[in-house]
Design a protein around this motif. Structure first.
Motif, PDB file in Angstrom:
ATOM      1  N   PRO A 189       1.166  -1.127   0.023  1.00 35.58           N
ATOM      2  CA  PRO A 189      -0.260  -0.168  -0.025  1.00 35.58           C
ATOM      3  C   PRO A 189       0.880   0.907  -0.232  1.00 35.58           C
ATOM      4  CG  PRO A 189      -1.164  -1.674   1.584  1.00 35.58           C
ATOM      5  CD  PRO A 189      -0.050  -1.983   1.111  1.00 35.58           C
ATOM      6  N   LEU A 190       2.222   1.351   0.606  1.00 36.26           N
ATOM      7  CA  LEU A 190       2.639   2.443   0.328  1.00 36.26           C
ATOM      8  C   LEU A 190       3.938   2.540  -0.624  1.00 36.26           C
ATOM      9  CD1 LEU A 190       4.164   2.106   4.422  1.00 36.26           C
ATOM     10  CD2 LEU A 190       3.440   4.488   3.334  1.00 36.26           C
ATOM     11  N   LEU A 191       4.155   1.543  -2.031  1.00 38.23           N
ATOM     12  CA  LEU A 191       4.668   1.842  -2.021  1.00 38.23           C
ATOM     13  C   LEU A 191       3.346   1.607  -3.757  1.00 38.23           C
ATOM     14  CD1 LEU A 191       6.856  -1.795  -1.832  1.00 38.23           C
ATOM     15  CD2 LEU A 191       7.655   0.712  -1.918  1.00 38.23           C
ATOM     16  N   ILE A 192       1.731   1.354  -3.278  1.00 42.11           N
ATOM     17  CA  ILE A 192       1.355   1.753  -4.357  1.00 42.11           C
ATOM     18  C   ILE A 192       0.916   3.725  -4.131  1.00 42.11           C
ATOM     19  CG2 ILE A 192      -1.433   1.580  -4.892  1.00 42.11           C
ATOM     20  CD1 ILE A 192      -1.031  -1.060  -4.345  1.00 42.11           C
ATOM     21  N   ALA A 193       1.406   3.796  -2.370  1.00 45.01           N
ATOM     22  CA  ALA A 193       1.053   5.719  -3.089  1.00 45.01           C
ATOM     23  C   ALA A 193       1.910   6.142  -3.279  1.00 45.01           C
ATOM     24  CB  ALA A 193       0.693   5.549  -0.778  1.00 45.01           C
ATOM     25  N   GLY A 194       3.200   5.421  -2.638  1.00 44.79           N
ATOM     26  CA  GLY A 194       4.019   6.615  -3.529  1.00 44.79           C
ATOM     27  C   GLY A 194       4.146   6.537  -4.651  1.00 44.79           C
ATOM     28  N   ARG A 195       4.110   5.567  -6.385  1.00 41.06           N
ATOM     29  CA  ARG A 195       4.152   5.589  -7.121  1.00 41.06           C
ATOM     30  C   ARG A 195       2.812   7.019  -7.192  1.00 41.06           C
ATOM     31  NH1 ARG A 195       5.124   0.028  -6.575  1.00 41.06           N
ATOM     32  NH2 ARG A 195       2.685  -0.376  -7.357  1.00 41.06           N
ATOM     33  N   HIS A 196       1.867   6.406  -6.887  1.00 44.85           N
ATOM     34  CA  HIS A 196       0.790   7.809  -7.792  1.00 44.85           C
ATOM     35  C   HIS A 196       1.457   9.303  -6.612  1.00 44.85           C
ATOM     36  CE1 HIS A 196      -2.373   5.239  -9.326  1.00 44.85           C
ATOM     37  NE2 HIS A 196      -1.710   3.623  -8.443  1.00 44.85           N
ATOM     38  N   LEU A 197       1.723   9.571  -6.170  1.00 49.09           N
ATOM     39  CA  LEU A 197       1.936  10.726  -5.983  1.00 49.09           C
ATOM     40  C   LEU A 197       3.205  11.129  -7.004  1.00 49.09           C
ATOM     41  CD1 LEU A 197       2.032  10.328  -1.805  1.00 49.09           C
ATOM     42  CD2 LEU A 197       0.309  11.332  -3.182  1.00 49.09           C
ATOM     43  N   ALA A 198       4.039   9.741  -7.154  1.00 47.24           N
ATOM     44  CA  ALA A 198       5.010  10.781  -7.879  1.00 47.24           C
ATOM     45  C   ALA A 198       4.373  11.645  -9.709  1.00 47.24           C
ATOM     46  CB  ALA A 198       6.331   9.748  -8.033  1.00 47.24           C
ATOM     47  N   ARG A 199       3.082  10.060  -9.786  1.00 52.79           N
ATOM     48  CA  ARG A 199       2.836  10.602 -11.096  1.00 52.79           C
ATOM     49  C   ARG A 199       1.591  11.988 -11.016  1.00 52.79           C
ATOM     50  NH1 ARG A 199      -0.153   4.475 -11.159  1.00 52.79           N
ATOM     51  NH2 ARG A 199       2.611   2.914 -12.688  1.00 52.79           N
ATOM     52  N   LEU A 200       1.378  12.007  -9.998  1.00 49.21           N
ATOM     53  CA  LEU A 200       0.427  12.867  -9.600  1.00 49.21           C
ATOM     54  C   LEU A 200       1.399  14.235  -9.689  1.00 49.21           C
ATOM     55  CD1 LEU A 200      -1.987  15.106  -8.657  1.00 49.21           C
ATOM     56  CD2 LEU A 200      -1.653  14.275  -6.224  1.00 49.21           C
ATOM     57  N   ILE A 201       2.259  14.275  -8.927  1.00 47.98           N
ATOM     58  CA  ILE A 201       2.794  15.607  -8.584  1.00 47.98           C
ATOM     59  C   ILE A 201       3.920  16.123 -10.036  1.00 47.98           C
ATOM     60  CG2 ILE A 201       5.785  16.639  -7.979  1.00 47.98           C
ATOM     61  CD1 ILE A 201       5.027  15.114  -5.564  1.00 47.98           C
ATOM     62  N   ASP A 202       4.394  15.288 -10.577  1.00 46.15           N
ATOM     63  CA  ASP A 202       4.486  15.081 -12.486  1.00 46.15           C
ATOM     64  C   ASP A 202       4.157  15.840 -13.372  1.00 46.15           C
ATOM     65  OD1 ASP A 202       7.305  13.204 -12.693  1.00 46.15           O
ATOM     66  OD2 ASP A 202       6.742  11.815 -13.058  1.00 46.15           O
TER      67      ASP A 202
END
Length: 205
Positions: A189-202
Motif C-alpha cells: 500500500p505504501l509503495l503504490i501510494a508513492g508511485r501514484h503521488l509521484a505521477r500526480l506531482i509530475d
C-alpha cells in the motif's frame, strides 16, 4: 534540585554517553504509545520501560499522562521529520523524492515487524477531543511535515498554491497508506501510494 529518586535514576557514566532520565522517559513513552496507543499505555509501564521511578516520572512530568503524551508526540515528530527531510533531500526531482519517502516509510515499518506506525497518529487518536495539548502537538507535527514537502516543491519551481495543496495530499496519502500497510503487514500500500503521488506531482509540471 533533583530528588533522591531522580539522582538514583541519573546515568552514572560521563555526560553524553547515556540518555538522561527525562529523555529515557520521553522515548519510552513514545515507543509504547506508538505501539499501544494512548489508552493502552500506563504510567507504571512507562516507568518500568524507562528504568525510572514513578517519582521521577511525575517530577519531570507533573501533568501526568497527557503531558507525557504531548512530549511523546513531539519526539515522534522530530524523528519522522528528520527521516522525511533526509528522504526528500536524497533526490533532486520532487516526484522521485516523494517516492523515496514512501519507500523509506515502508522499509522502516517492515523492519519493526509492522509494529511502529505513525507515532503521532497512534498517540493522539481518540484523545484530541479531551486533550487540547495533545491535539495541538499533533497538529503542529502534521503542519511541520507538510512544510517540508511544500518547501521541496517550491524549491523545484512549483507555484505556492500547488505546492501547499500537494503537500497536504502527500502527507494525508502517506498517513493512510502507512496505516493500511501496518494492518495488512504488507508494504505494497505504501509503495503504490508513492508511485501514484509521484505521477500526480509530475502531472503539475
Amino acid at each position: 534540585m533533583r530528588t533522591t529518586s531522580e539522582q538514583q535514576d541519573a546515568p552514572a557514566a560521563a555526560p553524553g554517553t547515556e540518555l538522561g532520565t527525562r529523555e529515557r522517559i520521553v522515548r519510552a513513552t513514545a515507543r509504547l504509545m506508538q505501539r499501544q496507543g494512548y489508552e493502552g499505555t500506563g504510567i507504571k509501564q512507562i516507568s518500568r520501560e524507562a528504568g525510572a521511578t514513578l517519582g521521577s516520572v511525575y517530577h519531570f512530568f507533573p501533568g501526568g499522562k497527557q503531558e507525557l503524551a504531548t512530549e511523546a508526540i513531539r519526539h515522534g515528530d522530530r524523528e519522522f521529520a528528520e527521516m522525511l527531510r533526509r528522504a526528500l533531500e536524497s533526490r533532486p526531482d520532487p516526484a522521485e523524492a516523494v517516492l523515496a519517502v514512501a519507500q523509506e516509510v515502508a522499509a522502516e515499518l517492515r523492519a519493526s515487524d509492522w509494529l511502529d506506525g505513525c507515532p503521532v497518529t497512534a498517540t493522539s487518536l481518540g484523545t484530541a477531543a479531551h486533550a487540547p495539548g495533545i491535539r495541538r502537538a499533533a497538529a503542529e507535527a502534521f503542519e511541520g511535515w507538510r512544510s517540508l514537502v511544500r518547501d521541496k516543491l517550491l524549491a523545484c519551481g512549483f507555484g505556492a498554491q500547488d505546492a501547499q495543496e500537494l503537500a497536504h495530499t502527500v502527507v494525508n496519502t502517506l498517513e493512510g497508506a502507512e496505516l493500511t500497510a501496518q494492518i495488512a503487514r504488507d508494504e505494497e500500500p505504501l509503495l503504490i501510494a508513492g508511485r501514484h503521488l509521484a505521477r500526480l506531482i509530475d502531472s503539475y509540471r
